[in-house]
Design an enzyme around this catalytic site. Sequence first.
Site, PDB file in Angstrom:
ATOM      1  N   GLU A  83     -40.915 -24.946 -13.032  1.00 56.53           N
ATOM      2  CA  GLU A  83     -40.124 -23.749 -12.320  1.00 56.53           C
ATOM      3  C   GLU A  83     -40.726 -22.355 -12.480  1.00 56.53           C
ATOM      4  O   GLU A  83     -40.774 -21.990 -13.958  1.00 56.53           O
ATOM      5  CB  GLU A  83     -38.687 -23.828 -12.982  1.00 56.53           C
ATOM      6  N   GLU A 143     -44.486 -10.141  -8.649  1.00 58.02           N
ATOM      7  CA  GLU A 143     -43.205 -10.341  -9.473  1.00 58.02           C
ATOM      8  C   GLU A 143     -42.909  -9.409 -10.317  1.00 58.02           C
ATOM      9  O   GLU A 143     -43.598  -9.386 -11.396  1.00 58.02           O
ATOM     10  CB  GLU A 143     -43.116 -11.714  -9.867  1.00 58.02           C
ATOM     11  N   LYS A 156     -38.237 -26.280 -26.964  1.00 57.73           N
ATOM     12  CA  LYS A 156     -38.665 -25.011 -27.560  1.00 57.73           C
ATOM     13  C   LYS A 156     -38.194 -23.747 -26.639  1.00 57.73           C
ATOM     14  O   LYS A 156     -38.780 -23.589 -25.513  1.00 57.73           O
ATOM     15  CB  LYS A 156     -40.141 -24.909 -27.545  1.00 57.73           C
ATOM     16  N   CYS A 201     -35.687 -15.222 -11.594  1.00 62.32           N
ATOM     17  CA  CYS A 201     -36.880 -15.714 -10.948  1.00 62.32           C
ATOM     18  C   CYS A 201     -36.397 -16.020  -9.281  1.00 62.32           C
ATOM     19  O   CYS A 201     -37.407 -15.677  -8.575  1.00 62.32           O
ATOM     20  CB  CYS A 201     -37.090 -17.177 -11.337  1.00 62.32           C
TER      21      CYS A 201
HETATM   22  P1  NAD Z   1     -43.265 -17.195 -20.322  1.00 62.84           P
HETATM   23  O1  NAD Z   1     -44.229 -18.148 -19.300  1.00 62.84           O
HETATM   24  O2  NAD Z   1     -44.073 -16.232 -21.160  1.00 62.84           O
HETATM   25  O3  NAD Z   1     -42.773 -18.283 -21.543  1.00 62.84           O
HETATM   26  C1  NAD Z   1     -41.801 -19.216 -21.085  1.00 62.84           C
HETATM   27  C2  NAD Z   1     -41.768 -20.128 -22.247  1.00 62.84           C
HETATM   28  O4  NAD Z   1     -42.861 -20.727 -22.392  1.00 62.84           O
HETATM   29  C3  NAD Z   1     -41.659 -19.420 -23.623  1.00 62.84           C
HETATM   30  O5  NAD Z   1     -40.730 -20.616 -24.223  1.00 62.84           O
HETATM   31  C4  NAD Z   1     -43.055 -19.406 -24.289  1.00 62.84           C
HETATM   32  O6  NAD Z   1     -42.847 -19.454 -25.438  1.00 62.84           O
HETATM   33  C5  NAD Z   1     -43.480 -20.602 -23.487  1.00 62.84           C
HETATM   34  N1  NAD Z   1     -45.061 -20.717 -23.479  1.00 62.84           N
HETATM   35  C6  NAD Z   1     -45.725 -19.561 -23.304  1.00 62.84           C
HETATM   36  N2  NAD Z   1     -47.107 -19.825 -23.371  1.00 62.84           N
HETATM   37  C7  NAD Z   1     -47.084 -21.154 -23.612  1.00 62.84           C
HETATM   38  C8  NAD Z   1     -48.193 -22.108 -23.601  1.00 62.84           C
HETATM   39  N3  NAD Z   1     -49.569 -22.002 -23.527  1.00 62.84           N
HETATM   40  N4  NAD Z   1     -47.872 -23.372 -24.091  1.00 62.84           N
HETATM   41  C9  NAD Z   1     -46.442 -23.843 -24.062  1.00 62.84           C
HETATM   42  N5  NAD Z   1     -45.443 -23.092 -24.085  1.00 62.84           N
HETATM   43  C10 NAD Z   1     -45.810 -21.676 -23.765  1.00 62.84           C
HETATM   44  O7  NAD Z   1     -42.480 -16.613 -19.308  1.00 62.84           O
HETATM   45  P2  NAD Z   1     -41.174 -15.792 -19.952  1.00 62.84           P
HETATM   46  O8  NAD Z   1     -41.839 -14.295 -19.816  1.00 62.84           O
HETATM   47  O9  NAD Z   1     -40.336 -15.961 -20.937  1.00 62.84           O
HETATM   48  O10 NAD Z   1     -40.242 -15.735 -18.481  1.00 62.84           O
HETATM   49  C11 NAD Z   1     -40.463 -14.843 -17.340  1.00 62.84           C
HETATM   50  C12 NAD Z   1     -41.111 -15.767 -16.335  1.00 62.84           C
HETATM   51  O11 NAD Z   1     -40.214 -17.092 -16.017  1.00 62.84           O
HETATM   52  C13 NAD Z   1     -41.010 -14.822 -15.229  1.00 62.84           C
HETATM   53  O12 NAD Z   1     -42.000 -14.979 -14.313  1.00 62.84           O
HETATM   54  C14 NAD Z   1     -39.966 -15.600 -14.102  1.00 62.84           C
HETATM   55  O13 NAD Z   1     -40.107 -15.914 -12.871  1.00 62.84           O
HETATM   56  C15 NAD Z   1     -40.253 -17.105 -14.927  1.00 62.84           C
HETATM   57  N6  NAD Z   1     -39.079 -18.072 -14.514  1.00 62.84           N
HETATM   58  C16 NAD Z   1     -38.918 -18.903 -13.603  1.00 62.84           C
HETATM   59  C17 NAD Z   1     -37.732 -19.526 -13.401  1.00 62.84           C
HETATM   60  C18 NAD Z   1     -37.500 -20.603 -12.334  1.00 62.84           C
HETATM   61  O14 NAD Z   1     -36.580 -21.512 -12.443  1.00 62.84           O
HETATM   62  N7  NAD Z   1     -38.492 -20.861 -11.426  1.00 62.84           N
HETATM   63  C19 NAD Z   1     -36.409 -19.024 -14.186  1.00 62.84           C
HETATM   64  C20 NAD Z   1     -36.530 -18.078 -15.115  1.00 62.84           C
HETATM   65  C21 NAD Z   1     -37.765 -17.569 -15.274  1.00 62.84           C
END
Ligand code: NAD
Length: 478
Positions: free
Chosen positions: A251, A385, A176, A285
């Site tokens: 992650e 962050e 997804k 990230c």
């Molecule tokens: P997000 O958590 O809002 O969304 C990430 C994904 O999770 C999306 O596909 C979203 O639709 C899905 N999602 C959201 N809520 C969910 C739920 N309750 N159940 C299942 N799926 C769900 O994050 P974002 O805004 O897309 O990305 C930014 C964040 O990601 C930042 O905090 C960043 O640090 C982190 N990030 C971490 C890494 C890493 O490798 N550590 C890499 C990239 C981004």
Amino acid sequence: MSATDVLRAHDDIFVGGSFIPSASTERIPVVNPATEQVIATVPAGGVADVDAAVDAAHAAFPSWSATSVETRISLLRALQDALQSNSGTIADTIVGELGMPIDATSDVQVNDPALMLGGYADALPALPLEERRNRALVLREPVGVVAVITPWNYPLYQIVAKVGAALAAGCTVVIKPSELAPLNAYELARAVNHAGLPPGVLNIVMGRGTPVGEALVSHPLVRMVSFTGSTLSGRRIATLAAAAPKPVTLELGGKSATIVLDDADLDSVIPRAVADCFRNAGQTCSARTRLLVPSRYVERVALLARSAAERVRLGAPTSPGTHLGPLISAEQREKVRAFIRTGLDEGARLLTGGPEQPARQPRGYYVRPTVFDRVTSDMTIAQEEIFGPVLVIIAYEDDDDAIRIANDTRYGLSGAVWSAKQERAIAVARRIDSGEVYVNGGRFNIAAPFGGTKESGYGRELGPLGILEFTQSKAILT
Ligand code: NAD
């Protein structure tokens, strides 16, 4: 209007090797963050889409998990070739939906994922998938159907880091992608068919975290969840998965530090540390967003950092030579601006940048490259962050103090250390509580594990350890 600004209505998901219509009639707009125009729509899927995709992955698992290592290696390489042969289209797609400048996109967002597949293929032959321990035969078997849930900031990269390892291990997957940058996943689906992967091995659903992500995590036939995203969503996913229970890798976010030791060459290091923080408009990230410098050099560092930030070329992501594009959305821009205002309110000194829209980019979700100094570790901008182009400079007294400040965060994803002496830098790197530390400009390495400590999550991606995450051991005792 460029090719990426043309509205493209996608009605399909990718299930069992075919593009099939989503069961949902609701659509999510995909916005080009540089132009603020809707460039495409994708299905806002539901539980029926998840059920169809998981069923396809479940049906494909027995034969895929029984393939030889040689077969999986050759299909991973074929997928790498398919991505590389379509790299121009994929790069344009990601520039359109994410807004990362084209030069960096081609390299990091397209070339690196392709190389990762080759890296997994290279790692497979040496993996201990069958070992003798005295009279026991110890197997590492694929876990089963894996749910892959990814964010928007490195959209294809995040997907491939997980999917490449899961497929290498013998798992089948349902992806997804982020609803904010989902278009690249269609390109991946095309590459999968081009490479000749068996139907059902890789499936893609579209939609939001709720209901699609949650239905995927909770599906009884999904045996493992691999998630990258915010710490908040990660907590929710781990809680849902705990009900089964099923394993999860997370992650999550970061607030990483660059430590500049007192013997480092400031003239060369500070501009590199600034550029490092601003990569992908700070939406990385692992970005090193805190710059820790010896207190006696703070004024010199301020001059160097300000001048480096003011040389950053902000502009249209489609123009070669642009360093800094827009943020992903108006909401993200507002979040970042609010952090900048908080920094001012808490008494940090603004060296350059600020919350106003850049004058030369009146349209698009741009934020000016921003540097604060006179920041202390207790300030909001030193702890949260920000996920935008905002660097904070913190002064330290000695090496122990620098290490204490670097570790004074609830995150533990990355870090960097600079010193004239490599061994001294490595000694400091050993004391940083994070999943990786770059020493003296060390380079990204697809064979090295990536992942976090503390609230940055658990589990590792890339290289042999990344593949082993998708296996479980079985002992056959004789
Ligand atoms: P997000 O958590 O809002 O969304 C990430 C994904 O999770 C999306 O596909 C979203 O639709 C899905 N999602 C959201 N809520 C969910 C739920 N309750 N159940 C299942 N799926 C769900 O994050 P974002 O805004 O897309 O990305 C930014 C964040 O990601 C930042 O905090 C960043 O640090 C982190 N990030 C971490 C890494 C890493 O490798 N550590 C890499 C990239 C981004």
